[in-house]
Design an enzyme around this catalytic site. Sequence first.
Site, PDB file in Angstrom:
ATOM      1  N   ARG A 285       0.822  -1.216   0.000  1.00  0.00           N
ATOM      2  CA  ARG A 285       0.000   0.000   0.000  1.00  0.00           C
ATOM      3  C   ARG A 285       0.849   1.257   0.000  1.00  0.00           C
ATOM      4  O   ARG A 285       0.595   2.195  -0.750  1.00  0.00           O
ATOM      5  CB  ARG A 285      -0.950  -0.021   1.211  1.00  0.00           C
ATOM      6  CG  ARG A 285      -2.109  -0.943   0.969  1.00  0.00           C
ATOM      7  CD  ARG A 285      -3.036  -1.131   2.155  1.00  0.00           C
ATOM      8  NE  ARG A 285      -4.180  -1.921   1.694  1.00  0.00           N
ATOM      9  CZ  ARG A 285      -5.234  -2.270   2.414  1.00  0.00           C
ATOM     10  NH1 ARG A 285      -5.316  -1.925   3.687  1.00  0.00           N
ATOM     11  NH2 ARG A 285      -6.218  -2.972   1.883  1.00  0.00           N
TER      12      ARG A 285
ATOM     13  N   TYR B   9      -6.105  -0.653  -6.972  1.00  0.00           N
ATOM     14  CA  TYR B   9      -5.493  -1.917  -6.508  1.00  0.00           C
ATOM     15  C   TYR B   9      -4.834  -1.790  -5.132  1.00  0.00           C
ATOM     16  O   TYR B   9      -4.670  -0.700  -4.626  1.00  0.00           O
ATOM     17  CB  TYR B   9      -4.595  -2.558  -7.566  1.00  0.00           C
ATOM     18  CG  TYR B   9      -3.363  -1.893  -8.123  1.00  0.00           C
ATOM     19  CD1 TYR B   9      -2.633  -0.941  -7.454  1.00  0.00           C
ATOM     20  CD2 TYR B   9      -2.888  -2.304  -9.383  1.00  0.00           C
ATOM     21  CE1 TYR B   9      -1.464  -0.409  -8.003  1.00  0.00           C
ATOM     22  CE2 TYR B   9      -1.732  -1.775  -9.948  1.00  0.00           C
ATOM     23  CZ  TYR B   9      -1.023  -0.829  -9.243  1.00  0.00           C
ATOM     24  OH  TYR B   9       0.124  -0.313  -9.782  1.00  0.00           O
ATOM     25  N   GLU B  10      -4.550  -2.941  -4.549  1.00  0.00           N
ATOM     26  CA  GLU B  10      -4.097  -3.023  -3.138  1.00  0.00           C
ATOM     27  C   GLU B  10      -5.096  -2.396  -2.174  1.00  0.00           C
ATOM     28  O   GLU B  10      -4.710  -1.767  -1.190  1.00  0.00           O
ATOM     29  CB  GLU B  10      -2.723  -2.373  -2.949  1.00  0.00           C
ATOM     30  CG  GLU B  10      -1.610  -2.970  -3.762  1.00  0.00           C
ATOM     31  CD  GLU B  10      -1.484  -4.473  -3.597  1.00  0.00           C
ATOM     32  OE1 GLU B  10      -1.841  -4.991  -2.536  1.00  0.00           O
ATOM     33  OE2 GLU B  10      -1.050  -5.119  -4.564  1.00  0.00           O
ATOM     34  N   GLY B  11      -6.365  -2.571  -2.446  1.00  0.00           N
ATOM     35  CA  GLY B  11      -7.416  -1.956  -1.627  1.00  0.00           C
ATOM     36  C   GLY B  11      -7.785  -0.616  -2.215  1.00  0.00           C
ATOM     37  O   GLY B  11      -6.957   0.295  -2.244  1.00  0.00           O
TER      38      GLY B  11
ATOM     39  N   GLN C  48      -9.265   2.149   1.817  1.00  0.00           N
ATOM     40  CA  GLN C  48      -8.243   2.818   2.648  1.00  0.00           C
ATOM     41  C   GLN C  48      -8.917   3.755   3.647  1.00  0.00           C
ATOM     42  O   GLN C  48      -8.538   3.819   4.822  1.00  0.00           O
ATOM     43  CB  GLN C  48      -7.270   3.626   1.775  1.00  0.00           C
ATOM     44  CG  GLN C  48      -6.573   2.848   0.677  1.00  0.00           C
ATOM     45  CD  GLN C  48      -5.745   1.695   1.195  1.00  0.00           C
ATOM     46  OE1 GLN C  48      -5.086   1.816   2.233  1.00  0.00           O
ATOM     47  NE2 GLN C  48      -5.795   0.573   0.497  1.00  0.00           N
TER      48      GLN C  48
END
Lengths: 563, 563
Positions: free
Chosen positions: A294, A426-428, A433
């Site tokens: 992240r 992406y990555e959450g 977040q």
Amino acid sequence: MPYRAPVSEIQFLLEHVIDFAGIAATDRFAEATPDTVAAILGEAGRLCDEVLAPLQRVGDIERARLENGVVRTPTGYGDGYRAVAEGGWIGIAADPEHGGMGLPLTLASGVNDMMAGACLSLQLGPLMSQGAIEALSHHAAPELQALYLPRLVSGEWCGTMNLTEPQAGSDVGALRTRAEPADDGTYRITGEKIYITWADNDFTENVCHLVLARLPDAAPGSKGISLFLVPKRLPDADGRPGAANALRVVSLEHKLGLHGSPTAVMAYEGATSWLVGPPHGGLAAMFTMMNNARLGVGLQGIGVAEAALQLALGHASERRQGRAGGEGTIIEHADVRRMLAQMKAETFAARAIALDCARAIDMETATGAPEWSARAALLTPVAKAFGTDTGFDVASTGVQVHGGMGFIEETGAAQYLRDVRVTSIYEGTNGIQAMDLVGRKLADGGAAMLALIDEVAEAARGAELSELAAPVAQAAEALRGATEALVAAPPEARFAGAVPYLRAVARVLGGHYHLRAARSGVPARVKLARFYVARLLPEHAALLAGIGDADAVLDLAPEELRA
Amino acid sequence: MPYRAPVSEIQFLLEHVIDFAGIAATDRFAEATPDTVAAILGEAGRLCDEVLAPLQRVGDIERARLENGVVRTPTGYGDGYRAVAEGGWIGIAADPEHGGMGLPLTLASGVNDMMAGACLSLQLGPLMSQGAIEALSHHAAPELQALYLPRLVSGEWCGTMNLTEPQAGSDVGALRTRAEPADDGTYRITGEKIYITWADNDFTENVCHLVLARLPDAAPGSKGISLFLVPKRLPDADGRPGAANALRVVSLEHKLGLHGSPTAVMAYEGATSWLVGPPHGGLAAMFTMMNNARLGVGLQGIGVAEAALQLALGHASERRQGRAGGEGTIIEHADVRRMLAQMKAETFAARAIALDCARAIDMETATGAPEWSARAALLTPVAKAFGTDTGFDVASTGVQVHGGMGFIEETGAAQYLRDVRVTSIYEGTNGIQAMDLVGRKLADGGAAMLALIDEVAEAARGAELSELAAPVAQAAEALRGATEALVAAPPEARFAGAVPYLRAVARVLGGHYHLRAARSGVPARVKLARFYVARLLPEHAALLAGIGDADAVLDLAPEELRA
């Protein structure tokens, strides 16, 4: 005007804005002397300028392709990757025991920022390996570590993360991929995974997939997932890649951007794998991998913002047009200057947040102190979401500075916009977040956030540059009030204000870091801070005013939205 | 979930938000009865749903191509264009004397909005013809009008605008294309033009280029440009397209979006042409053409916003994911609802501004009253810039609602983002719009703007829905103060605040129109207005706070930006 890695900008931040000296003062990072920092950034910067930046357009045009089940990467990507690996840039923060440099993540983050600006689609590969290294370092058995980590750190092999499935995106708990125990202590993985970044390539001798899957006795939801290491080729007794594993790349996606990076649908058909961490402990391992990623993704946004800013500055400084009979360049126009100032001020703020997040992780590593751990956890979603939103906003403003040329692909401005768009997803997603920020990260009753606000308010006290400091102090107090209100609110109300709250936090922090930069005494820094305080900081009040009324969101029923 | 033209939404706006009845009450537009409006919107809506929307993806994939000097358009574009032409939709607002329907521009704008949402790259062609019709109607000699207008209105022929040259973008006064008088009253045009939208096609029998050029005795700068009509094929005595003119398509651009629309570099090599309007009167003619097109481009942004909203609503209503064991759809999540509410509230605000701008133009046409002329002039840059910025923001939020799928081209969300990006650039960048607003449009000492603010403040008085009305009234007063300050400021200071000022104007107007919609009494309208007032309206204060400090921009020297 080719891309030039922002070596001196990052050095300025480490010296005047982020207390890098505090990191180097710890035993753990005593080797990170100013000379080492300068050498690392200088060397990595040359790689970015000379090797990676020239691949940016090539990758976009040639695209990664799947030919007869084999991934083919764009011309030069193999050489570019090897240059990254041979420079030691994959393992810059990795443990020296496994071949890493053992340097601070803050420094590695500066290098990642520069590499992302030079060629995002290529840099994404090593970033995935760094996530895999982090996960294996924390959770894998020693034998697995000994076999895999040196090869991942050196870049001989690369790593991937396999989380998403068609029915399980942001909600990984819904995944269905199965892991069946075999007699020999390994597991057979069966299932389909999607959106697998750099799932394969034609330049490393092996690919190490970290795959989330369910054991037969797993509980439903996210508590029942486990992490497995699934190599493309099974290592033989000497650790050399041997027989092909039962997995394949089914197809590659047609994406808005990052054409050079293969994004695959993967099929696992009884593939041999090894458990990483305890059974049903996959979520914790995944978060290790994702937290690192992240911050890394936030830095991708910042790297692209830097590159887009440079391109726009170059254009605005060369393009002759306007009232002075075509003799002046467009940078003399007030609105063009406004756009460039905004791009620069936002890029600075986002970079400072991300590097300060990296610093907190380093201090946590060096001291083990829980307050650093809390600070790192708090800043990670802000660094990710604000870094990537800034990447997109700055890239879009960069297109605007170019006028009609911005819409033409050959200019390169549009590619930054296309490439960076996915970093907010992406990555959450950035919504995830923000929910992490107002959910888990305020679950301490707001203690970590209020401690950060105290620091901002404290730094803004005093007479020095008070015309800039006073608005920052006021903004910090507004944020304090909003934080206290949010902590007292029910979860749904928090979530309804999550995204604007995260942005308001970034706005206040941006003011804090710009103030520090201004206190360096460099006139251009003072002026940029003034721009930020006058033009961008006030947004925090509008954002915080809005989140007080959660029902303005929650009362809108789905049918009313569809009406 | 295919695109459905927003017929009932536009009807709601005409009935409750825009005083369309006032237009229909004029002699000039007496035919625009409610039945006619319903029939027009319904018929055009069917065309959008059934004929145009299916071309959206085709055009993106196949792209317009140049083959041996001939432009080839994507499969189905010729049929789609003919359906638009045969429906009479090109000439909906054109003079019945030349075959038009003579209906209000407000109604034509609703149709353009719907067609743009269905297939922007195709709709762009007819929009160019509408600009040419407008310019010829106001400025061309009667013989030219008689020959060209019926064919442009019917769509047998189409029109283009040729303004930009490599060294003359936003600054058209720098153009170099030459026009040499011939013995027969025509002119020979020589020069290169770039970014020519729909410069050619394979489905109309002629293309009528309106070209800005310089006569031999022209003054330098924008005062020395004249407008010429340059047909691709010279009409014979019967008005049939005859010999090829001395012009050609040199190349087509590779663009971020709008792949279905050919954007050309054009070479004029002594092409035969006719003067439109007086010598050296090109600027006035250009503004006629561009003002119409500016509103039309604003509506393009709004049309795309609508389409992106529909796609996102469909996805969010179908995608199962989340806490309820995968049983709920993502529209139940607070942050997804927030995104959708924002998309919907912004699209509404932008559409209301654009349609109210069209109304002012219609009232100007119908009454000749200078206050309508001033209102139209004032709202045009706001409609253009805010409409297109909204198109981009909403399309980007639409990508976000889709998560990872948003980055995959097959989903269609990314295409909206790519296609709409140029609308903030062409027909005068949004920076140029903002400078027009704070420059020319406040040159009356702010009279037109203050009259509009009075209207907003007046409408917000009274007890009805006062919790929504009071913030709108306050915002109007803040805008009044900022307007008075801006009028008193020197030009450079105005320009330094131009873009945030324009956005603040749009924010306040958005509140005004949402309030009107809420007063219809429809519960979903009240809730959407509440969302707007709580979450979006407060931005005006941050924007207006910023522009007070013009020197925050102007003090930043180019060297400091490059530092």
